[in-house]
Design a protein around this motif. Structure first.
Motif, PDB file in Angstrom:
ATOM      1  N   LYS A  34      31.255  11.805  -8.373  1.00  0.00           N
ATOM      2  CA  LYS A  34      30.641  13.140  -8.392  1.00  0.00           C
ATOM      3  C   LYS A  34      29.317  13.072  -9.162  1.00  0.00           C
ATOM      4  O   LYS A  34      29.288  12.860 -10.365  1.00  0.00           O
ATOM      5  N   LEU A  35      28.251  13.234  -8.397  1.00  0.00           N
ATOM      6  CA  LEU A  35      26.923  13.207  -9.030  1.00  0.00           C
ATOM      7  C   LEU A  35      26.687  14.521  -9.755  1.00  0.00           C
ATOM      8  O   LEU A  35      27.057  15.591  -9.260  1.00  0.00           O
ATOM      9  N   ASN A  36      26.088  14.434 -10.937  1.00  0.00           N
ATOM     10  CA  ASN A  36      25.681  15.660 -11.639  1.00  0.00           C
ATOM     11  C   ASN A  36      24.363  16.148 -11.071  1.00  0.00           C
ATOM     12  O   ASN A  36      23.488  15.328 -10.753  1.00  0.00           O
ATOM     13  N   ASP A  37      24.223  17.445 -10.972  1.00  0.00           N
ATOM     14  CA  ASP A  37      22.989  17.973 -10.420  1.00  0.00           C
ATOM     15  C   ASP A  37      21.933  18.097 -11.529  1.00  0.00           C
ATOM     16  O   ASP A  37      21.612  19.188 -11.990  1.00  0.00           O
ATOM     17  N   VAL A  38      21.462  16.960 -11.988  1.00  0.00           N
ATOM     18  CA  VAL A  38      20.438  16.944 -13.049  1.00  0.00           C
ATOM     19  C   VAL A  38      19.310  16.009 -12.582  1.00  0.00           C
ATOM     20  O   VAL A  38      19.560  15.111 -11.784  1.00  0.00           O
ATOM     21  N   PRO A  39      18.098  16.243 -13.067  1.00  0.00           N
ATOM     22  CA  PRO A  39      17.026  15.323 -12.671  1.00  0.00           C
ATOM     23  C   PRO A  39      17.319  13.914 -13.188  1.00  0.00           C
ATOM     24  O   PRO A  39      17.943  13.764 -14.244  1.00  0.00           O
ATOM     25  N   VAL A  40      16.894  12.921 -12.419  1.00  0.00           N
ATOM     26  CA  VAL A  40      17.053  11.531 -12.856  1.00  0.00           C
ATOM     27  C   VAL A  40      15.661  10.913 -12.895  1.00  0.00           C
ATOM     28  O   VAL A  40      14.899  11.061 -11.939  1.00  0.00           O
ATOM     29  N   SER A  41      15.330  10.274 -14.004  1.00  0.00           N
ATOM     30  CA  SER A  41      14.019   9.607 -14.018  1.00  0.00           C
ATOM     31  C   SER A  41      14.099   8.315 -14.823  1.00  0.00           C
ATOM     32  O   SER A  41      14.992   8.136 -15.655  1.00  0.00           O
ATOM     33  N   TRP A  42      13.208   7.416 -14.522  1.00  0.00           N
ATOM     34  CA  TRP A  42      13.110   6.182 -15.291  1.00  0.00           C
ATOM     35  C   TRP A  42      11.682   5.670 -15.249  1.00  0.00           C
ATOM     36  O   TRP A  42      10.900   6.044 -14.369  1.00  0.00           O
ATOM     37  N   ASN A  43      11.385   4.821 -16.216  1.00  0.00           N
ATOM     38  CA  ASN A  43      10.055   4.234 -16.280  1.00  0.00           C
ATOM     39  C   ASN A  43      10.121   2.858 -15.635  1.00  0.00           C
ATOM     40  O   ASN A  43      10.589   1.903 -16.235  1.00  0.00           O
ATOM     41  N   ASP A  44       9.664   2.790 -14.400  1.00  0.00           N
ATOM     42  CA  ASP A  44       9.812   1.580 -13.606  1.00  0.00           C
ATOM     43  C   ASP A  44       8.777   0.529 -14.044  1.00  0.00           C
ATOM     44  O   ASP A  44       7.599   0.843 -14.221  1.00  0.00           O
ATOM     45  N   ALA A  45       9.254  -0.717 -14.222  1.00  0.00           N
ATOM     46  CA  ALA A  45       8.343  -1.777 -14.697  1.00  0.00           C
ATOM     47  C   ALA A  45       7.191  -2.007 -13.729  1.00  0.00           C
ATOM     48  O   ALA A  45       6.139  -2.518 -14.122  1.00  0.00           O
ATOM     49  N   ILE A  46       7.381  -1.658 -12.468  1.00  0.00           N
ATOM     50  CA  ILE A  46       6.333  -1.908 -11.468  1.00  0.00           C
ATOM     51  C   ILE A  46       5.678  -0.615 -10.994  1.00  0.00           C
ATOM     52  O   ILE A  46       4.465  -0.533 -10.853  1.00  0.00           O
ATOM     53  N   ARG A  47       6.481   0.411 -10.812  1.00  0.00           N
ATOM     54  CA  ARG A  47       5.942   1.628 -10.193  1.00  0.00           C
ATOM     55  C   ARG A  47       5.667   2.763 -11.172  1.00  0.00           C
ATOM     56  O   ARG A  47       5.286   3.856 -10.772  1.00  0.00           O
ATOM     57  N   GLY A  48       5.884   2.517 -12.457  1.00  0.00           N
ATOM     58  CA  GLY A  48       5.645   3.580 -13.436  1.00  0.00           C
ATOM     59  C   GLY A  48       6.756   4.619 -13.382  1.00  0.00           C
ATOM     60  O   GLY A  48       7.883   4.302 -12.985  1.00  0.00           O
ATOM     61  N   ASN A  49       6.408   5.866 -13.767  1.00  0.00           N
ATOM     62  CA  ASN A  49       7.465   6.873 -13.847  1.00  0.00           C
ATOM     63  C   ASN A  49       7.981   7.300 -12.478  1.00  0.00           C
ATOM     64  O   ASN A  49       7.204   7.627 -11.600  1.00  0.00           O
ATOM     65  N   ILE A  50       9.280   7.277 -12.300  1.00  0.00           N
ATOM     66  CA  ILE A  50       9.891   7.754 -11.047  1.00  0.00           C
ATOM     67  C   ILE A  50      10.867   8.858 -11.417  1.00  0.00           C
ATOM     68  O   ILE A  50      11.711   8.683 -12.310  1.00  0.00           O
ATOM     69  N   THR A  51      10.738   9.998 -10.760  1.00  0.00           N
ATOM     70  CA  THR A  51      11.637  11.124 -11.064  1.00  0.00           C
ATOM     71  C   THR A  51      12.225  11.693  -9.783  1.00  0.00           C
ATOM     72  O   THR A  51      11.515  11.880  -8.797  1.00  0.00           O
ATOM     73  N   PHE A  52      13.520  11.915  -9.808  1.00  0.00           N
ATOM     74  CA  PHE A  52      14.188  12.679  -8.742  1.00  0.00           C
ATOM     75  C   PHE A  52      14.611  13.994  -9.363  1.00  0.00           C
ATOM     76  O   PHE A  52      15.490  14.018 -10.225  1.00  0.00           O
ATOM     77  N   ASN A  53      13.965  15.097  -8.951  1.00  0.00           N
ATOM     78  CA  ASN A  53      14.285  16.384  -9.568  1.00  0.00           C
ATOM     79  C   ASN A  53      15.626  16.948  -9.128  1.00  0.00           C
ATOM     80  O   ASN A  53      16.390  17.453  -9.932  1.00  0.00           O
ATOM     81  N   ASP A  54      15.899  16.871  -7.825  1.00  0.00           N
ATOM     82  CA  ASP A  54      17.206  17.349  -7.345  1.00  0.00           C
ATOM     83  C   ASP A  54      17.964  16.135  -6.859  1.00  0.00           C
ATOM     84  O   ASP A  54      17.375  15.200  -6.340  1.00  0.00           O
ATOM     85  N   VAL A  55      19.243  16.221  -7.011  1.00  0.00           N
ATOM     86  CA  VAL A  55      20.049  15.142  -6.467  1.00  0.00           C
ATOM     87  C   VAL A  55      20.348  15.494  -5.015  1.00  0.00           C
ATOM     88  O   VAL A  55      21.214  16.307  -4.715  1.00  0.00           O
ATOM     89  N   THR A  56      19.586  14.923  -4.134  1.00  0.00           N
ATOM     90  CA  THR A  56      19.753  15.244  -2.713  1.00  0.00           C
ATOM     91  C   THR A  56      20.467  14.113  -1.988  1.00  0.00           C
ATOM     92  O   THR A  56      20.133  13.775  -0.868  1.00  0.00           O
ATOM     93  N   PHE A  57      21.432  13.518  -2.682  1.00  0.00           N
ATOM     94  CA  PHE A  57      22.185  12.440  -2.042  1.00  0.00           C
ATOM     95  C   PHE A  57      23.643  12.846  -1.946  1.00  0.00           C
ATOM     96  O   PHE A  57      24.121  13.677  -2.711  1.00  0.00           O
ATOM     97  N   SER A  58      24.336  12.189  -1.010  1.00  0.00           N
ATOM     98  CA  SER A  58      25.779  12.371  -0.948  1.00  0.00           C
ATOM     99  C   SER A  58      26.398  11.733  -2.175  1.00  0.00           C
ATOM    100  O   SER A  58      25.898  10.718  -2.673  1.00  0.00           O
ATOM    101  N   ASP A  59      27.505  12.301  -2.629  1.00  0.00           N
ATOM    102  CA  ASP A  59      28.279  11.607  -3.672  1.00  0.00           C
ATOM    103  C   ASP A  59      28.677  10.245  -3.103  1.00  0.00           C
ATOM    104  O   ASP A  59      29.301  10.173  -2.037  1.00  0.00           O
ATOM    105  N   PRO A  60      28.309   9.153  -3.771  1.00  0.00           N
ATOM    106  CA  PRO A  60      28.568   7.842  -3.156  1.00  0.00           C
ATOM    107  C   PRO A  60      30.051   7.460  -3.187  1.00  0.00           C
ATOM    108  O   PRO A  60      30.754   7.763  -4.151  1.00  0.00           O
ATOM    109  N   VAL A  61      30.480   6.799  -2.142  1.00  0.00           N
ATOM    110  CA  VAL A  61      31.842   6.248  -2.120  1.00  0.00           C
ATOM    111  C   VAL A  61      31.815   4.998  -2.990  1.00  0.00           C
ATOM    112  O   VAL A  61      30.986   4.118  -2.791  1.00  0.00           O
ATOM    113  N   LEU A  62      32.709   4.935  -3.973  1.00  0.00           N
ATOM    114  CA  LEU A  62      32.742   3.746  -4.835  1.00  0.00           C
ATOM    115  C   LEU A  62      33.960   2.868  -4.579  1.00  0.00           C
ATOM    116  O   LEU A  62      33.946   1.688  -4.906  1.00  0.00           O
ATOM    117  N   ILE A  63      35.017   3.504  -4.049  1.00  0.00           N
ATOM    118  CA  ILE A  63      36.213   2.696  -3.749  1.00  0.00           C
ATOM    119  C   ILE A  63      36.648   3.020  -2.324  1.00  0.00           C
ATOM    120  O   ILE A  63      36.757   4.190  -1.958  1.00  0.00           O
TER     121      ILE A  63
END
Ligand code: GLU
Length: 449
Positions: A147-176
């Motif tokens: 279950k993904l939390n509906d919070v922004p996700v961001s990281w400082n990418d070593a190659i691409r600089g800051n990357i931010t996803f404001n909305d989680v627009t993905f399906s909850d991933p199947v892990l098992i």
């Protein structure tokens, strides 16, 4: 802190230049910072993963000169991923889903028809304990989604600089999966935590994976300050199409079979998409010295096989004799000195080396109408000894006997003595041949006319 990095191929096909670029950049980064390089087989897909591909990965890396410090395979660690799955269940982040593939395909089609993005609707979250009991009693087995939390996700990418996803627009991933097998998305995160990976450097096709996996890392308690992501641009072919492992067209092994120099592949892949120019190198260590993430751009570099062939040729010409000796059994220093500058591939050296040993190892290709008189005169005037001046003196004598000079003369001799219309300087090459071999070759060419 010294970096701990990993190259994690799925052994479902032969490695292509895109995979190898990821491996190479990880290796270079690790070398530059005295890090630890993990080779990890992402082989949880037991149907598609094959031992021959695992062996192929190791063979290709070794051939390129890329060594690893540690090795692991995910198929050996399934119990460990189960434990990670249990942790997530306890935390309430994994929930059971009972939809079949057909149910999901149908739902996706409906969403598409309504102009909505194909995101899993979380219907399974609404199942009551009674619903679940009923489904289980019917013999249904769940797959488990995170279950993904509906919070922004961001990281400082070593190659691409800051990357931010404001909305989680993905399906909850199947892990098992239904059969209890962990999916890569979970296994990879569990491993990256367990192995203490500090830098995940991979292709930009994993950017959305990263956004999702960051939430899984956090749920499993990882301190995200200790983990850096870097996403390399994807390489395309000349027409702008991506490479796929399963096409096999530009696999590393096919490049090897074509006689491409491993160092040329590394020199090219390390520089593609960077501000440095692509040029042949003497040693892999040069690539390590020159490496910096800040040199990478964002646009997709194009891979040109002809450029690689050119770099490979030049790389070969730069190699010291000590390296050539390792590649060609019994090669003489003189053959390398005289013929090295003209060859395309290492294998070509066998040809020139063999010319010194056996008088009649090729068929004479006639050059022109004057061949007979040229070869006859050449035999009559053959010198007893050969030095640097011999070739021109001999040619002069043949000319005085036949009145033929220039290209017809030189080509007839070149073809008779080497079997090829191109090659090393004849004035140097004939000094490597014994006078007997020269004579026998001229006689056999004459006979063949
Ligand atoms: N097995 C994944 C792949 O081959 C690895 C991705 C990753 O580096 O996490 O694409």
């Amino acid at each position: 802190m010294k970096p701990i990095i990993r190259f994690a191929p799925s052994p479902t096909g032969w490695l292509h230049i895109g995979n190898i670029r990821t491996a190479l950049i990880n290796w270079i980064f690790s070398q530059k910072n005295q890090g630890t390089f993990w080779l990890r087989m992402d082989d949880t897909d037991l149907e598609r993963s094959k031992q021959e591909y695992i062996d192929g990965v190791k063979e290709d890396l070794t051939w390129l000169g890329l060594s690893w410090d540690q090795y692991t395979a995910q198929s050996d660690r399934l119990e460990f991923y189960k434990t990670a799955g249990e942790t997530l269940k306890k935390l309430g982040r994994l929930y059971p889903c009972y939809e079949t593939q057909e149910d999901l395909d149908f739902a996706r089609k409906m969403q598409k028809a309504r102009g909505k993005p194909p995101i899993y609707d979380r219907a399974a979250l609404k199942l009551t304990p009674e619903d679940i009991q009923k489904l289980e009693a019917e013999g249904k087995k769940p797959h488990w989604r995170f279950k993904l939390n509906d919070v922004p996700v961001s990281w400082n990418d070593a190659i691409r600089g800051n990357i931010t996803f404001n909305d989680v627009t993905f399906s909850d991933p199947v892990l098992i999966r239904e059969d209890g097998m962990p999916v890569y998305t979970l296994a990879s995160v569990a491993d990256d935590i367990d192995l203490g990976i500090t830098h995940i450097i991979r292709g930009e096709d994993h950017i959305t994976n990263t956004a999702v996996q960051i939430q899984i890392f956090e749920a499993l308690g990882k301190n995200m300050d200790e983990l850096t992501f870097g996403h390399l641009q994807l390489i395309t072919d000349i027409s702008g199409q991506g490479f796929s492992k399963r096409e096999g067209s530009l696999s590393i092994r096919s490049l090897r079979a074509q006689g491409i120099e491993p160092l040329a592949i590394c020199a090219m892949l390390a520089k593609m998409g960077t501000s440095d120019s692509i040029e042949p190198k003497h040693y892999l260590a040069q690539l390590v010295e020159e490496f910096d993430f800040s040199k990478f751009g964002k646009s997709s570099p194009k891979f040109d096989l002809q450029e690689l062939e050119m770099i490979s040729r030049k790389t070969l010409h730069l190699l010291p004799f000590e390296e050539i000796e390792k590649k060609v059994d019994g090669i003489s220093r003189d053959v390398w000195k005289v013929c090295g500058g003209n060859i395309e591939k290492v294998e070509d050296l066998h040809y020139w080396q063999n010319l010194l040993l056996d008088a009649t190892n090729f068929e004479f290709t006639p050059f022109g109408e004057n061949d007979k008189s040229i070869l006859t005169a050449a035999i009559e005037t053959i010198p007893d000894e050969f030095s640097e001046e011999t070739w021109h003196e001999w040619a002069k004598e043949i000319t005085s006997k036949t009145n033929i000079k220039g290209k017809p003369l030189f080509m007839a001799l070149r073809l008779a003595l080497t079997g090829k219309d191109k090659g090393p300087e004849m004035k140097d090459f004939i000094c490597l041949l014994s006078p007997q071999i020269i004579l026998q070759r001229l006689q056999s060419a004459l006979k063949g006319l």
